[in-house]
Design a protein around this motif. Structure first.
Motif, PDB file in Angstrom:
ATOM      1  N   LEU A  71       0.971  -0.834   0.078  1.00  0.00           N
ATOM      2  CA  LEU A  71       0.139   0.049   0.084  1.00  0.00           C
ATOM      3  C   LEU A  71       0.825   1.096  -0.291  1.00  0.00           C
ATOM      4  O   LEU A  71       0.614   2.138  -0.554  1.00  0.00           O
ATOM      5  N   THR A  72       1.462   1.172   1.139  1.00  0.00           N
ATOM      6  CA  THR A  72       2.888   2.842   0.870  1.00  0.00           C
ATOM      7  C   THR A  72       3.146   2.881  -0.649  1.00  0.00           C
ATOM      8  O   THR A  72       3.605   3.676  -1.051  1.00  0.00           O
ATOM      9  N   ILE A  91      -3.403   4.912   5.497  1.00  0.00           N
ATOM     10  CA  ILE A  91      -3.815   3.425   5.270  1.00  0.00           C
ATOM     11  C   ILE A  91      -5.153   4.039   6.264  1.00  0.00           C
ATOM     12  O   ILE A  91      -4.903   4.761   7.707  1.00  0.00           O
ATOM     13  N   LEU A  99      -6.027   1.665   1.562  1.00  0.00           N
ATOM     14  CA  LEU A  99      -5.311   2.929   1.660  1.00  0.00           C
ATOM     15  C   LEU A  99      -6.196   3.568   0.642  1.00  0.00           C
ATOM     16  O   LEU A  99      -7.484   3.095  -0.086  1.00  0.00           O
ATOM     17  N   THR A 124      -8.425  -0.281  -2.408  1.00  0.00           N
ATOM     18  CA  THR A 124      -8.179   1.499  -2.339  1.00  0.00           C
ATOM     19  C   THR A 124      -9.256   2.019  -3.428  1.00  0.00           C
ATOM     20  O   THR A 124      -9.843   2.434  -4.126  1.00  0.00           O
TER      21      THR A 124
END
Length: 409
Positions: A71-72, A91, A99, A124
């Motif tokens: 996610l990052t 998050i 995300l 996301t």
């Protein structure tokens, strides 16, 4: 030797949380993805803290921690590809650990969906905001400079942070404390200048650096991490770094300000010299230092947080992410990042561009490595004078300011 690079290149309160030590259960199972590695000790610690904070099952907490890197990575890639259309990312632990990406134009949502699909993160989501991440950072820097100037003559400091979830800045006043005339002027200026982009709030506990003066006055010492001893100072070593002149231990700049030569305890309970401070900063532009290693054969340089965590690269901080630190006083503790690009008031100092999380720490933990799995995130600087909370210097800035490269294992 291979240089470390940020994962896919690219940036960068306080809740009472449980102190989690490294004495944890046997390795937990990973996600259903067979290619996903099992959790490291630090990741298990983070999952335990996440489960306690969010009232989750152990399995769900482990799943969230395991996919944090993906996610990052998405958020970091979008920071560059969207440029002025990027409004920040976080998050969202309140919604399954998904995300959330802020964009300044609705059409940018398509790029977010494409990146998320490639990273196997279909949940996301996007929100449309008015201000870009670049604008928020410029605003934050302008406010931080005025805060730093006003705090110099004040007994209690102003603080601030970017609140990415609200697409705003927050200016924090010391609760129940009188402001100086200069500080009141900053508050009025900020309200007039930023309008509805600013929220004015308050904080209850003052911030302070967490080095241990007197070496042995911290209780209990040496739980985890590598303690380093200077002249009447004990701190903790963070990560290893190098340049063309040799190898270094990274630690907090405020530790280096009080001592120039460092030693470490040996197995025979004596002390061995490590080296001298090569460079440090403690002030507005950060809190980091590098100690040049006298004998690299003794250290056997490698990309580890002493003694057991393998570090393979560095990354930027995102709100909602769980990170851990390994300190020589409180050992492993983990917590959720709550604020980035924060301006922090210490006694006689104001630091800008810092990161807050909910992890517990104590005197002697200063200089600890802050990381997620095998990814370095920062160097522990301090926390509130009551309760849990951790302030760290982003490792991206520390490496750049010190002119060294993170040693990847």
């Amino acid at each position: 030797m291979k240089a470390s690079t940020p994962r896919r290149r690219l940036l960068w309160p306080i809740l009472a949380s449980l102190t989690v030590t490294c004495a944890l259960a046997s390795p937990a199972a990973g996600s259903s993805d067979r290619t996903t590695p099992r959790l490291s000790t630090a990741q298990r610690a983070a999952a335990t803290q996440l489960a306690a904070d969010q009232h989750l099952s152990a399995q769900e907490a482990q799943r969230r921690v395991l996919r944090q890197d993906r996610l990052t990575d998405v958020a970091t890639a979008l920071r560059t590809s969207l440029a002025s259309r990027f409004g920040g990312a976080w998050i969202d632990q309140e919604h399954g650990g998904r995300l959330t990406v802020a964009v300044t134009r609705p059409a940018a949502a398509a790029s977010v969906r494409q990146q998320a699909a490639r990273a196997q993160a279909p949940d996301t989501t996007t929100v449309v905001v008015r201000r870009s991440w670049q604008q928020l950072n410029r605003m934050s820097d302008t406010l931080a400079r005025r805060i730093a100037a006003a705090n110099k003559s004040a007994p209690h400091g102003l603080q601030s942070a970017v609140v990415v979830q609200d697409n705003k800045l927050r200016l924090d006043l010391p609760r129940g404390k009188a402001l100086t005339g200069a500080q009141r002027s900053v508050v009025r200026w900020a309200q007039h200048t930023f309008g509805d982009a600013l929220t004015v709030s308050s904080y209850a506990h003052a911030s302070k650096p967490f080095y241990c003066g007197g070496q042995y006055s911290c209780d209990p010492p040496l739980r985890s991490g590598l303690a380093i001893y200077g002249s009447n100072v004990r701190c903790t070593s963070a990560f290893m770094a190098y340049d063309s002149y040799g190898y270094y231990m990274m630690t907090a700049g405020h530790c280096a300000e009080d001592s120039s030569y460092w030693q470490v305890p040996t197995y025979s309970y004596g002390y061995q010299g490590v080296g001298s401070v090569a460079d440090y900063t403690f002030g507005y532009y950060g809190d980091s230092a590098v100690v040049r290693i006298d004998d690299s054969d003794w250290w056997q340089p490698r990309g580890w947080v002493y003694p057991s965590t393998r570090i393979t690269g560095w990354g930027y901080d995102y709100v909602g992410q769980y990170v851990c630190k390994q300190g020589s006083t409180t050992g492993y503790t983990c917590g959720q990042i709550t604020e980035t690009d924060a301006t922090v008031s210490y006694p006689d100092r104001t630091l800008a561009g810092m990161t807050w999380s909910t992890a517990c720490d104590a005197a002697g933990d200063s200089g600890s490595g802050v990381y997620d799995g095998s990814t370095a995130h920062g160097i522990l600087s301090g926390g509130p004078d009551s309760g849990c909370g951790m302030i760290h210097e982003p490792v991206s800035r520390a490496l750049s300011d010190r002119g060294v490269t993170l040693l990847a294992g």
